[in-house]
Design an enzyme around this catalytic site. Structure first.
Site, PDB file in Angstrom:
ATOM      1  N   VAL A 188       0.864  -1.131   0.024  1.00  0.00           N
ATOM      2  CA  VAL A 188      -0.001   0.062   0.155  1.00  0.00           C
ATOM      3  C   VAL A 188       0.788   1.219   0.036  1.00  0.00           C
ATOM      4  O   VAL A 188       0.466   2.352   0.013  1.00  0.00           O
ATOM      5  CB  VAL A 188      -0.813   0.062   1.307  1.00  0.00           C
ATOM      6  CG1 VAL A 188      -2.120  -1.163   1.158  1.00  0.00           C
ATOM      7  CG2 VAL A 188       0.065   0.104   2.473  1.00  0.00           C
ATOM      8  N   ARG A 190       5.355   3.070  -0.588  1.00  0.00           N
ATOM      9  CA  ARG A 190       6.639   2.508  -0.552  1.00  0.00           C
ATOM     10  C   ARG A 190       7.357   3.890  -0.192  1.00  0.00           C
ATOM     11  O   ARG A 190       7.121   5.067  -0.618  1.00  0.00           O
ATOM     12  CB  ARG A 190       7.162   2.237  -1.896  1.00  0.00           C
ATOM     13  CG  ARG A 190       8.738   1.943  -2.186  1.00  0.00           C
ATOM     14  CD  ARG A 190       8.848   1.006  -3.598  1.00  0.00           C
ATOM     15  NE  ARG A 190       8.359  -0.382  -3.288  1.00  0.00           N
ATOM     16  CZ  ARG A 190       8.931  -1.409  -2.883  1.00  0.00           C
ATOM     17  NH1 ARG A 190      10.254  -1.188  -2.570  1.00  0.00           N
ATOM     18  NH2 ARG A 190       8.563  -2.620  -2.751  1.00  0.00           N
ATOM     19  N   ASP A 310       9.561  15.679   9.120  1.00  0.00           N
ATOM     20  CA  ASP A 310       9.009  15.383   8.133  1.00  0.00           C
ATOM     21  C   ASP A 310       7.576  15.602   7.706  1.00  0.00           C
ATOM     22  O   ASP A 310       6.931  14.714   7.130  1.00  0.00           O
ATOM     23  CB  ASP A 310       9.651  14.035   7.483  1.00  0.00           C
ATOM     24  CG  ASP A 310       9.603  13.787   6.002  1.00  0.00           C
ATOM     25  OD1 ASP A 310       9.820  14.558   5.298  1.00  0.00           O
ATOM     26  OD2 ASP A 310       9.604  12.611   5.456  1.00  0.00           O
ATOM     27  N   ASP A 502      -8.445  31.947  44.223  1.00  0.00           N
ATOM     28  CA  ASP A 502      -8.318  33.263  44.247  1.00  0.00           C
ATOM     29  C   ASP A 502      -7.278  33.643  43.284  1.00  0.00           C
ATOM     30  O   ASP A 502      -6.854  34.977  43.146  1.00  0.00           O
ATOM     31  CB  ASP A 502      -7.566  33.712  45.608  1.00  0.00           C
ATOM     32  CG  ASP A 502      -6.375  32.764  45.899  1.00  0.00           C
ATOM     33  OD1 ASP A 502      -6.110  31.740  45.046  1.00  0.00           O
ATOM     34  OD2 ASP A 502      -5.500  33.084  46.875  1.00  0.00           O
ATOM     35  N   ASN A 579      10.838  52.699  34.390  1.00  0.00           N
ATOM     36  CA  ASN A 579      11.907  53.228  33.851  1.00  0.00           C
ATOM     37  C   ASN A 579      12.643  53.912  34.860  1.00  0.00           C
ATOM     38  O   ASN A 579      12.227  54.751  35.629  1.00  0.00           O
ATOM     39  CB  ASN A 579      11.490  54.365  32.749  1.00  0.00           C
ATOM     40  CG  ASN A 579      12.608  54.601  31.532  1.00  0.00           C
ATOM     41  OD1 ASN A 579      13.783  54.020  31.773  1.00  0.00           O
ATOM     42  ND2 ASN A 579      12.429  55.114  30.789  1.00  0.00           N
TER      43      ASN A 579
END
Length: 635
Positions: A188, A190, A310, A502, A579
């Site tokens: 089925v 190859r 693949d 919570d 910052n």
């Protein structure tokens, strides 16, 4: 050099002769410079713009008008399921006949078959021109897996040994009663390393049931690497279990000639055959149903620490011939276990679906996501996103060209679908969506499918726990600027951790969520070891706000069309809350940069107050790219 008779006709003065020599030498240098430039391009340099990918060996150019389109009625070849496929069909898969002489080694990697184009002479200035990198690496990888080519004359040793070599151990320890348990039927399929037949079980729990048997000849196992490939494929199939889109594994057997891998028989044919039967493409709605199944099983594999390597339409089979049948992922012959922070370096896969970082020999699970993007592109338009007539041309296209989203049918495809494909086919693997994240994309959201746990969350939280205070404050500001689409993904991942009433999660939540999804594959790939890096969470807890800061990826956000606005909004939060004054020396130390980088960092800091400006904030979020040395050298 000019011919001798030409020299005899030239003036004989020393000055003229000197000028002649200088002219010839200058021409030689220009020729060498041109050769080096072409070789550099062939070596796979990546440019940040559209490029025309042409073949140095005289092959046709990759055009943007659908040169790789799959059109019914074209010359066809037989596919594994017996259906026909166009002469230059999607994958450079196992079904292509080799253009190389029988008995000689193909200069391609394991899993990459030659294209249907005839091999053309590679000549450059009258000299042989060898295949450019990464084709050289692929040739080396193939030789390492399959061994040197067998001699054309004389008997071939059946045990894979040569004179003076130690015999290879081809005893796998599998059951040796295959003939007593199964009756083989017709072939089925190859592939590169064997063929698949249907069979009927004569004994055991599945007695009377039809199964698929992958038969791998021991005579073709000529190197230790090829033997290890078979062992690993069986180990992965045996370890992975519990997903409906994964082919079911029954057992492995062996005898003196072959190894037999017994699996579920899928009678519905390949995804490739379904695409062809629909005229080469799917509608958007039908494509969604296919892509969801692909992403679901890929996310499952990645969570278990397995990278397939693949993924292509030929490796997805339908369970039955029913139009709505489930798809099954098959063929783990090139798959491998991978730890969360590991990079692989061997080039394997199918040419049309291989990711750029695979060709650069440093990749992880993101390479599978690229392959899913290629499959989705094909589903939606019936063309390959990257095409050329030779393997090296395909690789150059993958590295340097951008997919075409302009020509038909793309103008009629929804913006959400195009955005989805673009975010999978980003050449920067860090900016690609993960499989779990892709399932929450607006294009697929209306299907309301189950979202799996994303292993990348664990990796990002680990990095956050190890980060400096400055890094944490920049990420917290960024998390407050998240779009609703990104928050949707974050909420689902947080919910999978099952927070307390919570609204907090701790190390135990991360541990239980991971172990509830564990298979033997997760233990083999040692994914669970990542919990050791989350140990600080045993002394503290995270609410959803901090979880967003910890689990956010600036690279994923950079791939969004609205990234500039997100960054500006995040900087406003950073200005108000995080910052502070920082010196160039401190910033360089935080980024682990040498003093030679100080001049670059000057532009990141405002001279008037010594704080990060918006440029410095965004650059700091992105970080400085340093090639990682954590690369796995194997096979």
């Amino acid at each position: 050099m000019p011919p001798l008779f030409m020299l005899l006709l030239l003036p004989s003065s020393a000055a003229s002769l000197t000028a002649l020599v200088e002219t010839v030498e200058s021409q030689r240098r220009r020729r060498n410079r041109g050769w080096r430039k072409r070789r550099a391009r062939a070596m796979g340099q990546c440019y940040g713009k559209n490029v025309s990918v042409s073949e140095d060996d005289g092959a046709a150019q990759t055009s943007a008008n659908g040169a790789g389109e799959i059109v019914p009625g074209m010359p066809a070849r037989k596919s594994r399921g017996g259906a026909t496929a166009p002469l230059y069909s999607y994958g450079a898969g196992a079904a292509w006949p080799s253009p190389y002489p029988q008995g000689s080694a193909s200069p391609l990697p394991v899993g990459v078959s030659p294209s249907p184009a005839r091999s053309t002479p590679r000549r450059f200035f009258g000299r042989p021109f060898p295949p450019p990198s990464p084709a050289k690496h692929i040739k080396a990888a193939l030789a390492k897996r399959q061994g040197p080519p067998k001699p054309k004359d004389g008997p071939v040793p059946e045990d894979g040994t040569g004179e003076g070599e130690r015999p290879l151990d081809k005893n796998f320890g599998y059951n040796k009663n295959f003939g007593a348990k199964y009756e083989l039927g017709k072939e089925v399929g190859r592939g590169h390393f064997g063929h698949t037949c249907s069979a009927t079980a004569k004994k055991g729990e599945i007695r009377g049931q039809l199964v698929a048997v992958k038969i791998i000849s021991k005579a073709k196992m000529t190197t230790p690497v090829s033997i290890e490939d078979v062992r690993r494929e069986v180990k992965i199939l045996k370890a992975l279990s519990g997903h409906k889109n994964l082919v079911k594994f029954y057992e492995a057997c062996e005898d003196t000639l072959n190894v037999y891998i017994v699996m579920e028989l899928c009678e519905g044919g390949e995804l490739l055959e379904r695409i062809l039967s629909r005229g080469g493409r799917y509608t958007e709605e039908d494509a969604k149903a296919i892509v969801v199944q692909i992403l679901s099983v890929v996310a499952f594999c990645h969570l278990q620490g397995v990278v397939h390597r693949d993924l292509k339409p030929e490796n997805f089979l339908f369970a039955t011939k029913d139009e709505c049948a489930d798809m099954k992922l098959i063929d783990f012959g090139l798959s491998d276990f991978i730890k969360p922070d590991e990079r692989l370096n061997d080039i394997v896969g199918s040419a049309y679906y291989v990711a750029p970082e695979v060709l650069h020999r440093s990749y992880s699970t993101e390479a599978d996501i690229w392959s899913v993007g290629v499959i989705t592109y094909i589903l939606l338009c019936g063309c390959r996103p990257f095409w050329a007539r030779t393997e090296s041309g395909i690789f150059r296209s993958v590295l340097r060209a951008d997919p075409n989203f302009v020509d038909s049918p793309w103008p009629d495809v929804s913006p959400e679908a195009k955005d989805f494909v673009k975010r999978l086919l980003n050449k920067d693997f860090r900016k690609r969506m993960t499989a779990a994240q892709a399932l929450t994309h607006p294009w697929l959201r209306d299907l309301q499918q189950k979202i799996p746990l994303d292993i990348v969350i664990y990796r990002l939280v680990k990095s956050y726990l190890r980060a400096t205070p400055l890094r944490r404050s920049t990420l917290k500001a960024l998390s407050k600027a998240l779009t609703e689409d990104e928050l949707f993904y974050m909420r689902l991942q947080f919910k999978l951790l099952k927070p307390t009433r919570d609204g907090f999660v701790s190390l135990e939540n991360f541990r239980m969520a991971l172990l509830q999804n564990a298979t033997d594959a997760m233990r083999e790939s040692r994914v669970v070891d990542i919990l050791n890096a989350l140990e600080p969470l045993s002394y503290t807890r995270m609410d959803f706000e901090e979880f967003c800061a910890a689990a956010i990826s600036p690279y994923h956000l950079e791939a969004l069309d609205g990234w500039e606005q997100i960054a500006r909004t995040a900087f406003e939060f950073f200005e108000r809350e995080g910052n502070r004054v920082i010196s160039i020396e401190e910033l360089a130390q935080d980024l682990n940069l040498p003093p030679t980088a100080y001049s670059m960092l000057k532009d990141w800091i405002r001279p008037e107050d010594g704080k990060l400006n918006v440029l410095g904030y965004t650059r700091y979020l992105h970080g400085v790219t340093i090639r990682s040395s954590n690369t796995r050298h194997h096979r």
